[in-house]
Design an enzyme around this catalytic site. Structure first.
Site, PDB file in Angstrom:
ATOM      1  N   MET A   1      75.606  18.851  53.920  1.00  0.00           N
ATOM      2  CA  MET A   1      76.400  17.643  54.179  1.00  0.00           C
ATOM      3  C   MET A   1      76.646  17.428  55.670  1.00  0.00           C
ATOM      4  SD  MET A   1      80.177  16.556  52.825  1.00  0.00           S
ATOM      5  CE  MET A   1      79.762  16.407  51.110  1.00  0.00           C
TER       6      MET A   1
ATOM      7  N   TYR B   1      71.449  26.362  51.420  1.00  0.00           N
ATOM      8  CA  TYR B   1      71.661  26.279  49.975  1.00  0.00           C
ATOM      9  C   TYR B   1      70.346  26.423  49.228  1.00  0.00           C
ATOM     10  CZ  TYR B   1      76.400  24.456  50.700  1.00  0.00           C
ATOM     11  OH  TYR B   1      77.704  24.300  51.044  1.00  0.00           O
TER      12      TYR B   1
ATOM     13  N   ARG C   1      61.166 -12.413  43.935  1.00  0.00           N
ATOM     14  CA  ARG C   1      62.581 -12.101  44.080  1.00  0.00           C
ATOM     15  C   ARG C   1      63.309 -13.454  44.099  1.00  0.00           C
ATOM     16  NH1 ARG C   1      62.990  -7.768  48.966  1.00  0.00           N
ATOM     17  NH2 ARG C   1      62.858  -9.784  50.002  1.00  0.00           N
TER      18      ARG C   1
ATOM     19  N   LYS D   1      70.967  -8.446  59.395  1.00  0.00           N
ATOM     20  CA  LYS D   1      71.612  -8.057  58.136  1.00  0.00           C
ATOM     21  C   LYS D   1      71.880  -6.543  58.149  1.00  0.00           C
ATOM     22  CE  LYS D   1      67.065  -7.669  55.963  1.00  0.00           C
ATOM     23  NZ  LYS D   1      66.116  -8.302  55.039  1.00  0.00           N
TER      24      LYS D   1
HETATM   25  C1  LIG Z   1      65.044  -8.602  55.916  1.00  0.00           C
HETATM   26  C2  LIG Z   1      64.326  -9.875  55.956  1.00  0.00           C
HETATM   27  C3  LIG Z   1      63.499 -10.180  57.037  1.00  0.00           C
HETATM   28  C4  LIG Z   1      63.194  -9.207  58.139  1.00  0.00           C
HETATM   29  O1  LIG Z   1      62.235  -8.287  57.679  1.00  0.00           O
HETATM   30  P1  LIG Z   1      61.592  -7.209  58.668  1.00  0.00           P
HETATM   31  O2  LIG Z   1      60.539  -6.547  57.857  1.00  0.00           O
HETATM   32  O3  LIG Z   1      62.696  -6.267  59.012  1.00  0.00           O
HETATM   33  O4  LIG Z   1      61.096  -7.938  59.835  1.00  0.00           O
HETATM   34  C5  LIG Z   1      62.924 -11.431  57.071  1.00  0.00           C
HETATM   35  N1  LIG Z   1      63.137 -12.324  56.072  1.00  0.00           N
HETATM   36  C6  LIG Z   1      63.901 -12.044  55.010  1.00  0.00           C
HETATM   37  C7  LIG Z   1      64.084 -13.063  53.952  1.00  0.00           C
HETATM   38  C8  LIG Z   1      64.520 -10.817  54.914  1.00  0.00           C
HETATM   39  O5  LIG Z   1      65.282 -10.548  53.854  1.00  0.00           O
END
Ligand SMILES: *Cc1c(COP(=O)(O)O)cnc(C)c1O
Length: 362
Positions: free
Chosen positions: A301, A253, A130, A35
């Site tokens: 930046m 800055y 969640r 992802k």
């Molecule tokens: C992102 C995610 C993972 C992977 O998590 P890591 O901590 O990067 O290994 C696994 N399962 C779900 C549902 C996730 O959203």
């Protein structure tokens, strides 16, 4: 010449890290979690090394399509399932496995026209709060899915809230086990932390993400080296100017840094528009010519500044390693930089900006 900043993706590190999870979980199949554009590494860049996984897990339908375009015919899991009924058509067309975490997704399946039954993973909310059905509602959801001709295999999924911390997984694992004991189907429970640090959690399919990219899930308790991982991303640039400072001179800055003694500083072609965290304070570790030093003053930046007082050979053109591996082999972990910036390696890698050219290397 383009601006000297670039990110390197180390394919041998990805291969090694995948192997490391295999070693820890010899009986599990592995969803390589890609992802967020493979945690900032680029799906296309990591695919050749990670195709040794058993499947790919992600959230975005466009990313799933990119993986199919790369020629992957194996399993792809949508970790959040579909977002609207039309997405089911894409699942049918691309043969995507998808999580089911709320009633509407079951409603949509019930009215979906498909020739091939969908492979789904029913998700339990075992305490993370969640996504997922609570334990009380989980079995009814399962029965409903099981009655649909649109649904084929039903796997069972959950996600631990504390696999990387002191609270651990015992309560949530017990909840999951008690609710699902007599249900058939493959289980997928373990993210990186649970895969490597909680062998007591069963998982027919593990879902490692961060460890594939060679960062630690529980730094500073353990480093990526402690976990036997190799960094898959190097962010590197060069010094493009130097300055000498007298005591009392300031840098950047807001003049947040004031020299206490004569100093030499190197201006680095990297800033927050490249994904480097602006919040990183003076003293955040950085390598110049592979030698460890610290940042000086605010990150701007497009530029930042490193202390090169004790690196007399440093000059414009000298290599700078923001994280990853320096040309001389010295490592600076993204976790260490992240800690200085009050965040985690995940966020820094995911934040790599589109303007940074990325190259795949060994
Ligand atoms: C992102 C995610 C993972 C992977 O998590 P890591 O901590 O990067 O290994 C696994 N399962 C779900 C549902 C996730 O959203």
């Amino acid at each position: 010449m383009p601006r000297p900043i670039q990110a390197l993706i180390h394919s041998t590190a990805l291969t090694h890290n995948l192997q490391r999870v295999r070693q820890a979980r010899p009986d599990a199949r592995l969803w390589a979690v890609v992802k967020a554009n493979a945690y900032g590494h680029g799906i296309e860049n990591v695919f050749p090394a990670l195709r040794a996984a058993d499947g790919f897990a992600l959230l975005d339908l466009a990313e799933a399509q990119r993986i199919r375009q790369l020629g992957w015919r194996g399993p792809i899991l949508l970790l959040e399932g579909v977002f609207e009924p039309r997405d089911l058509e894409i699942c049918s067309r691309l043969n995507l496995t998808h999580a089911v975490h709320r009633d509407a997704q079951i409603d949509w399946l019930a009215s979906h026209k498909t020739t091939a039954p969908h492979h789904v993973f029913l998700k339990m909310n075992a305490g993370m709060n969640r996504l997922g059905f609570t334990p009380e509602r989980f079995r009814a959801a399962w029965a409903r899915l099981n009655s649909l001709p649109q649904v084929g295999e039903i796997g069972l999924m959950m996600h631990f809230s504390d696999a990387d911390g002191p609270r651990g997984i015992a309560d949530q694992l017990a909840t999951f086990q008690a609710t699902t004991a007599d249900l058939p189907g493959e289980r997928t429970l373990c993210n990186s932390a649970a895969s490597l640090d909680h062998p007591e959690a069963p998982s027919d399919w593990c879902r490692p993400g961060i460890v594939l990219y060679g960062a630690s899930f529980d730094y500073p308790a353990h480093t990526s080296e402690d976990w036997g991982l190799r960094p898959a991303m190097t962010l590197q640039s060069q010094i493009i100017a130097t300055q000498t400072l007298k005591p009392g001179d300031t840098v950047g800055y807001g003049s947040t840094f004031v020299a206490q003694h004569p100093m030499r500083i190197g201006v680095v072609a990297c800033g927050y528009a490249d994904g480097y965290p602006r919040i990183a304070p003076s003293g955040t570790p950085i390598l110049v010519d592979g030698i460890r030093t610290g940042t000086v003053g605010r990150i701007s930046m497009d530029m930042m500044v490193a202390d090169i007082t004790h690196i007399p050979a440093a000059q414009p053109g000298s290599s700078v390693t923001l994280w990853g591996q320096a040309p001389n082999g010295t490592l600076l972990s993204v976790d260490e930089v992240a800690l200085a910036a009050h965040t985690v390696g995940y966020e820094l890698m995911c934040a790599l900006a589109p303007r940074v050219p990325v190259h795949v290397t060994d």
